[in-house]
Design an enzyme around this catalytic site. Structure first.
Site, PDB file in Angstrom:
ATOM      1  N   SER A 173     -25.760 -86.722  60.795  1.00 19.56           N
ATOM      2  CA  SER A 173     -25.917 -85.459  60.080  1.00 19.56           C
ATOM      3  C   SER A 173     -27.366 -85.078  59.831  1.00 19.56           C
ATOM      4  CB  SER A 173     -25.174 -85.503  58.736  1.00 19.56           C
ATOM      5  OG  SER A 173     -25.870 -86.304  57.801  1.00 19.56           O
ATOM      6  N   LYS A 205     -29.440 -87.086  52.426  1.00 22.17           N
ATOM      7  CA  LYS A 205     -29.432 -85.642  52.633  1.00 22.17           C
ATOM      8  C   LYS A 205     -30.702 -85.013  52.054  1.00 22.17           C
ATOM      9  CE  LYS A 205     -25.309 -85.179  54.510  1.00 22.17           C
ATOM     10  NZ  LYS A 205     -25.193 -86.610  54.831  1.00 22.17           N
TER      11      LYS A 205
END
Length: 233
Positions: free
Chosen positions: A154, A192
């Site tokens: 991701s 993230k």
């Protein structure tokens, strides 16, 4: 500004066009950037086209034209304070005092590897040290640091790949735009980009295949900030 991967792909396409007049295939691009699938190349190509750096010519196979190059090629990814493929300072924990002399200063520092971190669907947080990695002393700075093995894709557009070792500065706070280790509901850890959105926290992937997660602050604990990537070739 381009991410590091976008810049690397643009440079690779431009060099191949200069050499042979034919752009590289998607398989060649994937191998050159060390990506696991061609879907990542499709996303990078789309981003470069949207930013006006390349143009795909219709009805022609492998037809890509480079329109322009970044003015500041050396700037790479445009991420302040973080160059994904290079280990930069503030790694490990500095021990001051003691008069160890030159031998002490040259001794490698062991950084604990605390398990795995998800760059994808959050995985269960691991809190125990599995082993250590040794880093050279000229990469050290103040503060306590640890490493986590990246699992998932991701964050590929930020240059963070599955299997990389993320080097983390232990810190309970973060600035908007930092890439962080976020612990969600005291159970799941994920890597993230951190942003504040009003009274909420956004955890953003660097891969269009994943969605941004918007969470209330009481569900998120910042456990550190990314300062570098350790990658074996």
């Amino acid at each position: 500004m381009l991410t590091r991967k976008q810049y690397e792909l643009l440079r690779f396409i431009n060099e191949r066009l200069k050499e042979s007049g034919v752009p590289p295939s998607f398989d060649e691009m994937k191998d050159a950037l060390d990506l696991r699938s061609k879907s990542g190349i499709h996303r990078l190509i789309t981003a470069l086209e949207e930013r006006g750096f390349i143009r795909r010519l219709p009805n022609r196979a492998r037809a890509i034209e480079v329109i322009k190059l970044p003015e500041l090629a050396a700037s790479g990814g445009g991420r302040r304070g973080f160059t994904p493929s290079v280990i930069e300072g503030n790694l490990g924990k500095v021990r001051r005092g003691g008069g160890g002399g030159a031998d002490e200063a040259e001794r490698p520092v062991a950084v604990p590897v605390m398990g795995r971190i998800a760059a994808g669907t959050p995985i269960e947080a691991l809190q125990t040290c599995s082993h250590t990695i040794s880093l050279p002393p000229d990469m050290l700075g103040a503060g306590e640091h640890y490493a986590l093995e990246v699992r998932g894709d991701s964050m590929v557009d930020a240059g963070i790949l599955d299997g990389d070792m993320a080097l983390i500065q232990r810190n309970p706070t973060a600035d908007t735009g930092d890439i962080v280790v976020a612990l969600i509901d005291d159970e799941e850890a994920t890597l993230k980009r951190f942003r504040r959105r009003g009274a909420s926290i956004a955890l953003e992937p660097a891969n269009a295949a994943y969605e941004v997660r918007i969470l209330p602050p009481n569900r998120v604990q910042i456990q550190g900030r990314l300062v570098g990537i350790y990658r074996k070739y």
